[in-house]
Design an enzyme around this catalytic site. Structure first.
Site, PDB file in Angstrom:
ATOM      1  N   ASP A 250       0.822  -1.199   0.000  1.00 37.28           N
ATOM      2  CA  ASP A 250       0.000   0.000   0.000  1.00 37.28           C
ATOM      3  C   ASP A 250       0.857   1.249   0.000  1.00 37.28           C
ATOM      4  O   ASP A 250       2.062   1.208  -0.114  1.00 37.28           O
ATOM      5  CB  ASP A 250      -1.068  -0.025   1.099  1.00 37.28           C
ATOM      6  CG  ASP A 250      -0.511  -0.466   2.411  1.00 37.28           C
ATOM      7  OD1 ASP A 250       0.480   0.127   2.844  1.00 37.28           O
ATOM      8  OD2 ASP A 250      -1.072  -1.411   2.994  1.00 37.28           O
ATOM      9  N   LYS A 272      -4.800   2.769  -0.119  1.00 34.72           N
ATOM     10  CA  LYS A 272      -4.931   3.138   1.276  1.00 34.72           C
ATOM     11  C   LYS A 272      -4.472   4.552   1.542  1.00 34.72           C
ATOM     12  O   LYS A 272      -3.855   4.810   2.558  1.00 34.72           O
ATOM     13  CB  LYS A 272      -4.157   2.184   2.189  1.00 34.72           C
ATOM     14  CG  LYS A 272      -4.879   0.876   2.394  1.00 34.72           C
ATOM     15  CD  LYS A 272      -4.712   0.435   3.809  1.00 34.72           C
ATOM     16  CE  LYS A 272      -5.693  -0.648   4.119  1.00 34.72           C
ATOM     17  NZ  LYS A 272      -5.450  -1.272   5.385  1.00 34.72           N
ATOM     18  N   MET A 385      -1.876   9.110  12.059  1.00 37.43           N
ATOM     19  CA  MET A 385      -2.971   9.598  11.203  1.00 37.43           C
ATOM     20  C   MET A 385      -3.613  10.851  11.779  1.00 37.43           C
ATOM     21  O   MET A 385      -4.833  11.020  11.712  1.00 37.43           O
ATOM     22  CB  MET A 385      -4.045   8.498  11.046  1.00 37.43           C
ATOM     23  CG  MET A 385      -3.498   7.232  10.434  1.00 37.43           C
ATOM     24  SD  MET A 385      -4.638   5.838  10.508  1.00 37.43           S
ATOM     25  CE  MET A 385      -4.278   5.152  12.115  1.00 37.43           C
TER      26      MET A 385
HETATM   27  N1  SAH Z   1       1.449   0.271  10.541  1.00 34.87           N
HETATM   28  C1  SAH Z   1       2.033   1.586  10.486  1.00 34.87           C
HETATM   29  C2  SAH Z   1       1.012   2.669  10.740  1.00 34.87           C
HETATM   30  C3  SAH Z   1      -0.081   2.742   9.748  1.00 34.87           C
HETATM   31  S1  SAH Z   1      -1.174   4.079  10.058  1.00 34.87           S
HETATM   32  C4  SAH Z   1       3.164   1.686  11.479  1.00 34.87           C
HETATM   33  O1  SAH Z   1       3.351   0.801  12.316  1.00 34.87           O
HETATM   34  O2  SAH Z   1       3.916   2.661  11.385  1.00 34.87           O
HETATM   35  C5  SAH Z   1      -0.518   5.333   9.026  1.00 34.87           C
HETATM   36  C6  SAH Z   1       0.099   6.446   9.850  1.00 34.87           C
HETATM   37  O3  SAH Z   1       1.397   6.073  10.284  1.00 34.87           O
HETATM   38  C7  SAH Z   1       0.336   7.712   9.092  1.00 34.87           C
HETATM   39  O4  SAH Z   1      -0.836   8.487   9.008  1.00 34.87           O
HETATM   40  C8  SAH Z   1       1.352   8.396   9.944  1.00 34.87           C
HETATM   41  O5  SAH Z   1       0.771   8.988  11.078  1.00 34.87           O
HETATM   42  C9  SAH Z   1       2.182   7.238  10.416  1.00 34.87           C
HETATM   43  N2  SAH Z   1       3.423   7.067   9.631  1.00 34.87           N
HETATM   44  C10 SAH Z   1       3.793   6.004   8.924  1.00 34.87           C
HETATM   45  N3  SAH Z   1       5.012   6.175   8.371  1.00 34.87           N
HETATM   46  C11 SAH Z   1       5.429   7.402   8.756  1.00 34.87           C
HETATM   47  C12 SAH Z   1       6.594   8.163   8.521  1.00 34.87           C
HETATM   48  N4  SAH Z   1       7.604   7.705   7.761  1.00 34.87           N
HETATM   49  N5  SAH Z   1       6.697   9.389   9.077  1.00 34.87           N
HETATM   50  C13 SAH Z   1       5.699   9.869   9.841  1.00 34.87           C
HETATM   51  N6  SAH Z   1       4.568   9.186  10.096  1.00 34.87           N
HETATM   52  C14 SAH Z   1       4.429   7.968   9.565  1.00 34.87           C
END
Ligand code: SAH
Length: 466
Positions: A250, A272, A385
């Site tokens: 995604d 997504k 998010m």
């Molecule tokens: N499973 C993922 C989270 C998915 S929800 C995890 O464990 O990281 C998606 C959210 O993750 C985004 O809206 C953001 O808030 C955060 N996110 C993911 N990658 C990021 C990054 N490189 N920098 C900042 N926020 C990030």
């Protein structure tokens, strides 16, 4: 090819090391690992060899090297710091056709020693023909990280079943059979530490195969791809990424990570973006099951960790219902990655004894969270998010009693070359980022620990405000 690579049997056979220092000790240690009976000739012994002698692992023949020392050993290593002695050992050995290695002097050697990756019984030897031992060691380092420590167990399983396979599977099908076993779910079971299950599966596969070859079913790897920097992948993630037939990914998966998947694997994007799922979750679940049922090795690659706001649980529930084998590989979640790369420790003895991960995703324009629990002192709160709802989040925190001066950070595209860190307070953060043209994904960190950023930031980024 200037050398013939071979693996020599030295178990329980006499080997001679000339020299008593640390280099000699390293060579003696390798000989011992391969089961050799080691005698060391030297007037004195350094600390490591003394220890080996005291514990009875080597024999010490005190004194200077004498040609008589060559009566008996099947292999000789010269590691003294006296060039004349090394030279003499080499000449005498070569005259007797006795294999000899002189450390760091390829011209005096009749054999050279490779750098070794030991996954016994699997052994990988790397040599640059003596031209650049350091390069050989660098190559070894790379292979060490590519070849899982558990590969040895795969060979052990193969050894255990070798005879049975010979009995049950005709020679013409044996190679294909083993490839299927070692690269498929059974091999995966071994590599992830489920050896008993692998043995049982192999037994029943043998019975079925003997009657009639069966196509092996597929499986799903639910893998966390981390927050963006490909260096943050786990070894297991990388291995599965390189063997999958299909990649279902995604939007959060960074292109640098995606590039590490197998070149000829089919890639399926399932979107997504916020509120704009390219494929509804239920269809993603079905897609994974369908691909696996076609016998494919399916990599379900997700950003961060699959079990943290990743709906990983839902996807594998469908698989369990259909009896499809799967494994889950954790990834570095955005909170850990962003915190580390922004220099904001999530806990700290002086500032935070707990840390909460919470979703800031708006539903119908509002957020129903347990705000009381989020405004506790000595706690760090990380909102995933949360960009879209940042004004509501900050206002609600203050409304429920969090001091307006509490430090807050927004980490944008954390761990990537585009990372930016915006530092403010809960009161000022929404205003500060309004015109900052923030690009997703981004994460909000609230708590006293944010203060530490000024001191601890280390990751060079586009234009962080320090
Ligand atoms: N499973 C993922 C989270 C998915 S929800 C995890 O464990 O990281 C998606 C959210 O993750 C985004 O809206 C953001 O808030 C955060 N996110 C993911 N990658 C990021 C990054 N490189 N920098 C900042 N926020 C990030």
């Amino acid at each position: 090819m200037d050398f013939l690579p071979t693996f020599m049997v030295i178990r329980d056979r006499p080997c001679l090391v000339v020299g008593g220092g640390e280099v000699a000790a390293r060579k003696a240690a390798v000989l011992l690992q391969a089961g050799g009976r080691v005698t060391v000739v030297s007037p004195t012994l350094g600390p490591t060899l003394t220890e080996l002698q005291t514990t009875g692992q080597i024999n010490h023949r005190p004194g200077a090297f004498s040609p008589d020392d060559l009566n008996g050993p099947i292999l000789v290593i010269a590691a003294t710091n006296d060039k004349r002695v090394n030279h003499q050992v080499s000449q005498l050995c070569q005259a007797r056709r006795l294999p000899v290695n002189v450390v760091d002097q390829p011209a005096l050697c009749s054999f050279i020693m490779p750098a070794i990756i030991d996954r016994s019984p699997v052994l990988i030897a790397v040599s640059t023909g003596g031209a650049a031992p350091v390069l050989a060691r660098l190559i070894r380092g790379r292979l060490e990280s590519l070849i899982p420590a558990t590969y040895g167990r795969l060979a052990t399983l193969a050894a255990r079943f070798r005879e049975k396979v010979q009995q049950h599977i005709p020679a013409s099908r044996r190679r294909a059979f083993w490839e299927q076993v070692l690269q498929g779910p059974i091999g995966e079971m071994v590599l992830s530490g489920r050896e008993a299950a692998a043995g049982a599966a192999l037994d029943s596969l043998l019975v079925r195969e003997a009657e009639q070859p069966v196509a092996q079913g597929g499986e799903v790897y639910l893998v966390g791809g981390g927050p963006g920097d490909p260096d943050l992948l786990t070894f297991r993630a990388l291995r599965l990424m390189q063997q999958a037939d299909v990649v279902v990914y995604d939007r959060l998966v960074s292109s640098a990570v995606l590039e590490l998947t197998r070149r000829d694997a089919k890639r399926i994007y399932v979107g997504k973006a916020r509120d704009n799922h390219a494929l509804p979750q239920e269809e993603i679940n079905q897609l994974l099951a369908r691909l696996a049922n076609q016998g494919k090795r399916v990599l379900r690659l997700k950003g961060g960790d699959p079990f943290i706001f990743g709906r990983g649980g839902e996807e594998i529930q469908t698989l369990t219902q259909e009896g499809i084998p799967f494994q889950v590989v954790p990834g570095i979640t955005a909170a850990s990655g962003c915190a580390a790369y922004a220099g904001i420790p999530l806990t700290h003895r002086d500032y935070a004894q707990s840390c909460v991960f919470v979703t800031g995703h708006l539903k119908d324009g509002s957020l129903s969270l347990n705000w009381e629990s989020l405004v506790q002192p000595q706690q760090t709160v990380v909102f995933y998010m949360g960009l879209h709802g940042i004004e509501i989040i900050c206002a609600k925190l203050i409304e429920h009693g969090l001091p307006a001066t509490t430090p807050a950070a927004l980490v944008e595209q954390g761990t990537t070359p585009q990372q930016r860190v915006h530092i403010a307070t809960v009161a000022s953060l929404p205003g500060q980022i309004k015109n900052a043209n923030v690009r997703p994904p981004s994460l909000i960190i609230v708590g006293e620990v944010v203060k530490l950023h000024r001191e601890l930031a280390w990751f060079e980024s586009r234009n962080a405000d320090r």
